[in-house]
Design a protein around this motif. Structure first.
Motif, PDB file in Angstrom:
ATOM      1  N   UNK A 283       0.853  -1.191   0.000  1.00 36.33           N
ATOM      2  CA  UNK A 283       0.000   0.000   0.000  1.00 36.33           C
ATOM      3  C   UNK A 283       0.886   1.237   0.000  1.00 36.33           C
ATOM      4  N   UNK A 284       2.167   1.006   0.257  1.00 32.89           N
ATOM      5  CA  UNK A 284       3.063   2.138   0.484  1.00 32.89           C
ATOM      6  C   UNK A 284       3.664   2.745  -0.762  1.00 32.89           C
ATOM      7  N   UNK A 285       3.234   2.282  -1.952  1.00 32.15           N
ATOM      8  CA  UNK A 285       3.769   2.887  -3.173  1.00 32.15           C
ATOM      9  C   UNK A 285       3.584   4.398  -3.111  1.00 32.15           C
ATOM     10  N   UNK A 286       2.471   4.813  -2.524  1.00 38.73           N
ATOM     11  CA  UNK A 286       2.189   6.241  -2.465  1.00 38.73           C
ATOM     12  C   UNK A 286       3.268   7.010  -1.707  1.00 38.73           C
ATOM     13  N   UNK A 287       3.576   6.563  -0.519  1.00 38.02           N
ATOM     14  CA  UNK A 287       4.611   7.236   0.255  1.00 38.02           C
ATOM     15  C   UNK A 287       5.976   7.085  -0.385  1.00 38.02           C
ATOM     16  N   UNK A 288       6.210   5.909  -0.926  1.00 38.46           N
ATOM     17  CA  UNK A 288       7.517   5.643  -1.529  1.00 38.46           C
ATOM     18  C   UNK A 288       7.799   6.597  -2.685  1.00 38.46           C
ATOM     19  N   UNK A 289       6.799   6.778  -3.572  1.00 35.06           N
ATOM     20  CA  UNK A 289       7.102   7.634  -4.716  1.00 35.06           C
ATOM     21  C   UNK A 289       7.183   9.095  -4.316  1.00 35.06           C
ATOM     22  N   UNK A 290       6.377   9.490  -3.324  1.00 35.21           N
ATOM     23  CA  UNK A 290       6.435  10.898  -2.937  1.00 35.21           C
ATOM     24  C   UNK A 290       7.771  11.232  -2.296  1.00 35.21           C
ATOM     25  N   UNK A 291       8.198  10.351  -1.395  1.00 34.10           N
ATOM     26  CA  UNK A 291       9.485  10.605  -0.756  1.00 34.10           C
ATOM     27  C   UNK A 291      10.616  10.541  -1.781  1.00 34.10           C
ATOM     28  N   UNK A 292      10.512   9.559  -2.686  1.00 37.23           N
ATOM     29  CA  UNK A 292      11.546   9.409  -3.705  1.00 37.23           C
ATOM     30  C   UNK A 292      11.591  10.631  -4.606  1.00 37.23           C
ATOM     31  N   UNK A 293      10.417  11.106  -5.020  1.00 34.92           N
ATOM     32  CA  UNK A 293      10.381  12.271  -5.904  1.00 34.92           C
ATOM     33  C   UNK A 293      10.924  13.493  -5.185  1.00 34.92           C
ATOM     34  N   UNK A 294      10.576  13.603  -3.915  1.00 36.93           N
ATOM     35  CA  UNK A 294      11.069  14.739  -3.134  1.00 36.93           C
ATOM     36  C   UNK A 294      12.594  14.705  -3.049  1.00 36.93           C
ATOM     37  N   UNK A 295      13.136  13.547  -2.664  1.00 33.67           N
ATOM     38  CA  UNK A 295      14.590  13.437  -2.539  1.00 33.67           C
ATOM     39  C   UNK A 295      15.255  13.677  -3.889  1.00 33.67           C
ATOM     40  N   UNK A 296      14.662  13.101  -4.938  1.00 34.38           N
ATOM     41  CA  UNK A 296      15.247  13.267  -6.266  1.00 34.38           C
ATOM     42  C   UNK A 296      15.211  14.734  -6.679  1.00 34.38           C
ATOM     43  N   UNK A 297      14.126  15.425  -6.333  1.00 31.51           N
ATOM     44  CA  UNK A 297      14.024  16.843  -6.686  1.00 31.51           C
ATOM     45  C   UNK A 297      15.079  17.652  -5.951  1.00 31.51           C
ATOM     46  N   UNK A 298      15.298  17.319  -4.678  1.00 29.81           N
ATOM     47  CA  UNK A 298      16.301  18.046  -3.899  1.00 29.81           C
ATOM     48  C   UNK A 298      17.682  17.821  -4.502  1.00 29.81           C
ATOM     49  N   UNK A 299      17.989  16.543  -4.774  1.00 23.51           N
ATOM     50  CA  UNK A 299      19.302  16.227  -5.337  1.00 23.51           C
ATOM     51  C   UNK A 299      19.448  16.878  -6.708  1.00 23.51           C
ATOM     52  N   UNK A 300      18.411  16.706  -7.523  1.00 18.26           N
ATOM     53  CA  UNK A 300      18.477  17.237  -8.890  1.00 18.26           C
ATOM     54  C   UNK A 300      18.625  18.743  -8.924  1.00 18.26           C
ATOM     55  N   UNK A 301      18.004  19.420  -7.966  1.00 13.22           N
ATOM     56  CA  UNK A 301      18.074  20.874  -7.966  1.00 13.22           C
ATOM     57  C   UNK A 301      19.357  21.411  -7.372  1.00 13.22           C
ATOM     58  N   UNK A 302      20.098  20.567  -6.698  1.00 12.77           N
ATOM     59  CA  UNK A 302      21.273  21.087  -6.006  1.00 12.77           C
ATOM     60  C   UNK A 302      22.572  20.736  -6.729  1.00 12.77           C
ATOM     61  N   UNK A 303      22.489  19.949  -7.787  1.00  9.01           N
ATOM     62  CA  UNK A 303      23.723  19.619  -8.499  1.00  9.01           C
ATOM     63  C   UNK A 303      23.649  20.119  -9.924  1.00  9.01           C
ATOM     64  N   UNK A 304      24.764  20.118 -10.570  1.00  7.19           N
ATOM     65  CA  UNK A 304      24.819  20.535 -11.961  1.00  7.19           C
ATOM     66  C   UNK A 304      25.787  19.633 -12.690  1.00  7.19           C
ATOM     67  N   UNK A 305      25.244  18.782 -13.514  1.00  2.00           N
ATOM     68  CA  UNK A 305      26.067  17.802 -14.216  1.00  2.00           C
ATOM     69  C   UNK A 305      25.693  17.848 -15.691  1.00  2.00           C
TER      70      UNK A 305
END
Lengths: 508, 378, 349
Positions: free
Chosen positions: B84-106
């Motif tokens: 049932x946790x796909x919902x939390x998993x993707x939200x947390x994953x998207x959040x973390x990915x957004x933070x990482x993606x926005x803070x690096x430049x490659x």
């Protein structure tokens, strides 16, 4: 007495399922005050017939008369109303209810809308005294032994006013002493004028209790034996099969020196403190079959699981071919040549919804010809399944049908074929012929004998004492988790074994 | 004989969803008539709108997201794990990915890769907690994943604050993570003629994930172990499967795919995780996994159907038909598909048993089935 | 006289629309404005999740639209968002309205910002408005924003004056920057009256869980907890959850509740608890919507950031409960100071 109206008469019963006829022109007359046995191989059509009599199925042709009146059952409740009761092979009791509650369940006595347990208790006591079916009415069913539970099932049927009792394979789960008790009860019942229809394929038992025997083969009644004393078990069996009968027996000894499997001091204590295995020690040599006898629930299942690595013993070791495998996983043990025929075929040995060729891989999914590295070798598995189907005579239209579509015997042949493939060193076989027909039984015995001759070491666990005595090189009895007695299968009688199994007798 | 047998089963397999959809159309028609709308008008409007190029793009885009979600759920389902946790998993994953993606430049491909890997790892990690609890402490994954959904919400709410990991946009009441620079964005694909709208570039990843899911399940030992465990845990144990390891592995995989659910939206459209980042897609995934019977292709059809219904709901609203009708439609379809498949499964089993009965009777030729055999198909 | 102006305005609007289509400029038809005349334009409104009937700010927007429709002659279409939808779907909703000839179009809620940015560029000839967002501006977009902190400051001051325990509560529906503006103003207002006052702050849910705006049970237990902790005034900036908070205050007999968005003392649905609703912080979403439609109706659609603050009467507090009378003097004093700039209210807690 035999000239009176039969209490139950089935005439010309035919039942077709799409494509097959399960029953064809079945004729049975059962008299009140008689135990009427119906014998036949698994799949011969006994269950279909009883389901018709119990109102679960409707016949396509034929009539049913009860006490001379023609009846037609739309559902089991009609059958119950007509005085027919069924004691199923698998008990249908609520474990966490008392005996009293189980008996009244579904037919609760009420007074002013409230449950009236006192009236029920009185009636149950009355019934149980009349027929010699003693049970503690307030005991929880989960605390009862198998024999007691069966008595509860019978009480339940009698409580609903049944005059005609159908007992489906009632002795399959009982030890010899319990069987005797059951038969005493059956004699009481018929003495009171009830009709007992007794379904079984254990012919010695049938001969000892039945007044009449009807043999069913391939869906139809072959003959009715009016005097059981006039036939032998062997003759009956041959009527059932329609041909010569297999006997479990070993020829000359093939035991070699090399020890293949050793269990040393296996002890298993459950988290709740119960010790289910206590210092179990044995060894089996190449070409040897060690039989373990015991009433179910005395640690056989746990022993098998400990050997297979499914369950970790509290202490003790297992050696496979001289190597200590105590800390190996089930898969490692299997890869090292430990083959396994589990006790409950449909639960532990098959994926019922999966096709046969996938079932062929089960337990061998890491080994050739089923796998190539991390990938499956579907072609290899399919080809080898075709081979097993051929060599082990698995009757199936295709290897793509689901395992659940096969009969028990054919399922078991597939399992045996699978486990015998890949040159196993040791075979752990728990009830290898349980619930299979005579033909399959003979074939399975033959395969085990051949593998034994080729040097396979076998740990054989069975509830069928004839099988144990006939197929073992050595016999040992397990009781309350301990190996309590060793026997020489050439000399032991089933009675001696039975005593040891219940903890009553001493080793012979 | 086998050929016809297979053809029949293919036809039967197709019959189930088609019948289910027809049945739900009937049910919905009744509902529509009851509320005073003409079902024919409603359906034709939905189809007319749903087949416009721009809507087709929207449907494909929705389906891409749903596909990831449903595959994530299906991996668990295959092993009788109810994630049932796909919902939390993707939200947390998207959040973390957004933070990482926005803070690096490659450089572009690497940047995208880092974001995707982050999402996959975080999704897997979050599911992994439930997996470990289930495997080693016996905690039902249903309960733990529901709880983890709440915890994910809390964690994100805590971190998504100005001064922590969020940036404020002047004049906006929304807050989000630092936007991902263009090198971390995945351009859309203008593959539908007649519109400038673009299909998410990550739709290709969805196809790859679908293929990988099918391959893993049906062609690998691991997949066999997983399916075996799902069909019968006791049989899998006897066959040498380590159930605990399988639970952990399956949940990790499920979580990893769940991590991708938010990626098309993040990398193809919003470029930042903000308060209005779509939520609840994990639950849609459950419905679609049921609809697609956990089958890679079935889920694809389910996702497209769901996308069509969701997007064509807009036109109903505009036409004055309550768009809740679409929700009823979705519910009815799932329910009837589940029932239809169960009926088909039983039919198939009976069919196989019948064939097997014949095969068993054949060698002697005098068996009870012999006289019936001529009329039987196959 | 007024009627004449109205007729003229509609005629003008009609003319403008026609002009936009390249039609004739000979407007001013005598029959325009009469009740049987066909609608001259179509207003589209896209709600956030909840839509009309949410008892909160979607409803406030609906009220504004209804009022405008009573006065002006137009057709309207209201669409609603679904849970879990993406920007693409919001975009499509606005685009459907725009292609359907709806003009002006109002997007209710900051969640529409990204979508509106794209769609407003696609349809430069359509007038748009968005409520609660000023993250972007465009020539055809009006950003209708509110100084919620100013209104909250005033009710905070009233709360502090009415409190005997020196302890008051703030319940936010969902923990978003928008609601934090309410909290910030409230706390500042309370401290301006009583520097030592204790303000208990609780948010019912965290995004993306927006149920905090519609969960009276949660509002009730939260308010109950605050009252147990000695709060004797509770400001419920929590949409539909506020009713629960008021029930808790009513049950405790003594504490005051403060409402939000509309004058909740007058809401029929809250009639049972109205006597404890001391005042409400009024956020005139309805006024904003009405004025925007009016500006379009008048032929000069508003564009750019329109801040509805105390000075513009876009926010304020209600006085319909007579009990608030003894505190209004002080509140009005603060109001003057805020308008004059003597006090600046921070939007951050």
């Amino acid at each position: 007495m035999t000239t009176t109206t039969p209490s139950v008469e089935l005439s010309g019963i035919t039942k077709r399922f799409p494509g097959v006829v399960a029953n064809r022109d079945v004729n049975i007359k059962a008299q009140a005050g008689h135990v009427h046995a119906i014998v036949g191989e698994n799949g011969a059509g006994k269950s279909t017939l009883m389901n018709i009599l119990y109102g679960l199925l409707r016949p396509d042709e034929g009539t049913i008369h009860v006490d001379g009146r023609e009846v037609s059952f739309a559902s089991p409740s009609d059958a119950i109303a007509a005085g027919i009761g069924m004691v199923h092979q698998h008990f249908k009791l609520a474990d966490n209810f008392t005996v009293l509650e189980n008996v009244v369940l579904g037919a609760e006595p009420t007074r002013g809308g409230r449950l009236d347990f006192e009236a029920a208790r009185q009636r149950i006591t009355e019934i149980s005294q009349r027929y010699g079916l003693e049970v503690e009415t307030d005991a929880l069913v989960e605390e009862l032994g198998v024999g007691d539970r069966q008595r509860v099932e019978i009480l339940k049927v009698l409580y609903r006013g049944a005059r005609i009792l159908i007992l489906d394979e009632p002795t399959a789960v009982l030890v010899p002493q319990e069987v005797d008790e059951l038969f005493d009860a059956l004699r009481e019942l018929k003495g009171e004028g009830l009709t007992v229809i007794f379904i079984s394929h254990k012919l010695d038992e049938v001969l000892s209790v039945a007044d009449e025997i009807t043999v069913i083969r391939r869906g139809t009644t072959v003959t009715t034996v009016e005097d059981p004393r006039s036939v032998t078990a062997r003759q009956l069996a041959e009527l059932m099969v329609g041909s010569e009968l297999p006997v479990p027996e070993l020829r000359e000894s093939t035991v070699q020196d090399r020890v293949m499997l050793t269990a040393d001091g296996l002890t298993l204590t459950l988290p709740d403190g119960r010790t289910v295995l206590s210092d179990v020690t044995f060894s089996i040599r190449s070409g040897e079959i060690l039989g373990i006898a015991g009433v179910e629930g005395n640690g056989q299942a746990e022993l098998v699981e400990a050997v297979m690595g499914v369950r970790r013993p509290t202490s003790g070791t297992v050696h496979l071919g001289g190597e200590d495998v105590s800390h190996w996983s089930t898969r490692q043990r299997r890869e090292a040549g430990l083959a396994y025929i589990p006790e409950d075929r449909t639960r532990s040995a098959l994926l019922l919804e999966a096709p046969l060729w996938e079932n062929r891989m089960l337990g061998h999914q890491t080994m050739a010809p089923n796998a190539r590295g991390p990938l499956l070798n579907r072609g290899g598995a399919r080809a080898d399944t075709e081979r097993i189907v051929r060599e082990y005579d698995v009757r199936t239209p295709s290897i793509d049908v689901a395992a659940s579509a096969l009969s028990g015997g054919n399922q078991q042949k597939l399992i045996v074929g699978r486990e015998m493939t890949g040159e196993p060193q040791v075979l752990v076989a728990a009830h290898p012929t349980r619930g299979v027909d005579v033909g399959a039984q003979a074939a399975i015995w033959e395969h085990i004998r051949n593998a034994r001759a080729a040097g396979l070491a076998v740990l054989l666990i069975s509830a069928d004492l004839d099988e144990l005595i006939g197929m073992s090189d050595r016999l040992t009895v397990i009781f309350r988790g301990q190996l309590v007695a060793d026997f020489d299968p050439r000399q032991v009688t089933p009675q001696q074994l039975g005593s040891a199994m219940t903890g009553a007798g001493e080793a012979a | 004989m086998r050929r016809r047998f297979d053809l029949r089963s293919v036809l039967i397999a197709l019959a189930a969803p088609v019948l289910a959809i027809l049945f739900s159309v009937v049910v919905i028609s009744v509902v529509l008539l009851a509320v005073g709308d003409n079902p024919f008008d409603v359906f034709s409007k939905m189809i007319e709108y749903g087949t416009q190029p721009r809507t087709e793009v929207l449907i494909l885009n929705s389906a891409t997201i749903y596909y990831f979600s449903a595959v994530a759920v299906a991996i668990g389902f295959k092993m009788n794990l109810f994630n049932i946790g796909v919902d939390g998993q993707y939200r947390l994953a998207a959040f973390a990915a957004a933070v990482v993606g926005g803070s690096i430049n490659l450089p572009a491909p690497l940047h995208v890769l880092v974001i995707l890997v982050t999402a996959v790892l975080v999704g897997a990690m979050w599911a992994g907690i439930a997996a470990v609890l289930r495997a080693y402490r016996g905690v039902s994954e249903v309960i733990s994943t529901i709880m983890l959904n709440f915890i994910a919400t809390g964690v994100i709410a805590y971190l998504l604050q100005p001064g922590r990991l969020a940036v404020e946009v002047q004049g906006s009441n929304n807050i989000g993570t630092e936007p991902i620079p263009p090198s971390g964005q995945v351009p859309g694909m203008a593959i539908i003629p007649g519109t400038e709208s673009k299909v998410y570039g990550l739709a290709i990843l969805a196809v790859l994930v679908g293929f990988g899911y099918w391959f893993l399940l049906n062609r690998t030992r691991f997949g066999f172990d997983l399916r075996a465990t799902g069909m019968s845990e006791s049989a899998a144990v006897s066959s040498g499967v380590d159930i605990k390891r399988m639970i952990v592995a399956a949940m990790l995989l499920s979580g990893a795919v769940a991590g991708l659910v938010g990626m098309p939206q993040l990398l193809g459209s919003s470029y930042s995780y903000s308060l209005d980042f779509p939520a609840g897609l994990g639950f849609t995934g459950i419905a679609i996994a049921l609809l697609g019977r956990n089958n890679a292709v079935g889920i694809a059809f389910g996702a497209l159907l769901w996308g069509f219904l969701d997007n064509s709901a807009q036109i109903l609203d505009l036409e004055g038909v309550p768009k809740e009708i679409v929700t009823i439609m979705q519910g009815t379809i799932v329910l009837s598909v589940v029932i239809a498949y169960e009926l088909v499964r039983r039919y198939r089993l009976r069919e196989q048993q019948r064939l097997t009965g014949q095969a068993t009777a054949e060698p002697t030729g005098i068996g009870p089935g012999a006289d019936e055999r001529e009329g039987a198909p196959a | 006289m007024r009627r004449v102006i109205k007729v003229a305005a509609i005629a003008m609007a009609g003319a403008l629309t026609l002009a936009a289509c390249g039609g004739d400029s000979d407007g001013g038809g005598a029959s325009a404005g009469s009740s049987v005349s066909p609608a001259s334009y179509k207003v589209g409104l896209a709600y956030d999740i909840g839509g009309r009937g949410d008892q909160s700010f979607n409803d406030a927007a609906a009220r504004g639209l209804d009022q405008a429709q009573k006065e002006f002659n137009f057709e309207k279409k209201e669409l609603e968002a679904s849970a879990g939808e993406t920007d693409a779907q919001k975009e499509e909703r606005l685009r459907l309205l725009a292609t359907g000839g709806y003009n002006p179009i109002i997007a209710v809620g900051f969640a529409y910002a990204t979508a509106l940015k794209a769609v407003s560029a696609e349809f430069p000839d359509t007038s748009f408005a968005i409520i609660d967002d000023a993250s972007f501006t465009a020539a055809n977009v009006a950003n209708l924003v509110f100084a919620e902190e100013q209104g909250s400051f005033l009710v905070g001051a009233i709360a502090a004056s009415a409190s005997k325990t020196g302890n008051i509560g703030f319940i936010g529906g969902v923990n978003t920057p928008l609601l934090q503006k309410f909290e910030a103003g409230y706390t500042q207002g309370a401290k301006a009256v009583n520097a030592d006052i204790t303000v208990q702050v609780k948010y019912l849910t965290q995004p993306p869980d927006f149920t905090g705006f519609n969960d009276p049970a949660k509002g009730k237990t939260t308010a109950q907890g605050m009252i147990d902790n000695k709060a004797d005034v509770v400001y419920a900036a929590a949409g539909g959850s506020g009713s629960g908070a008021f029930e808790a205050a009513k049950a405790a007999a003594g504490p005051w509740g403060i409402g939000v968005d509309s004058d909740q003392y007058k809401l029929p649905s809250l009639a049972k608890v109205k006597d404890i609703i001391l005042t409400s912080m009024i956020k005139r979403v309805d006024v904003a919507v009405y004025q925007f439609v009016k500006s379009y109706n008048d032929g000069a659609p508003a564009t750019g950031i329109q801040t509805f603050d105390l000075a513009k009467e876009g926010v304020g507090y209600s006085t319909s409960n007579p009990a608030v009378a003894e505190y209004t003097a002080k509140a009005d004093e603060f109001k003057e100071k805020i308008i004059s700039g003597e006090i600046t209210v921070s939007a951050k807690p």
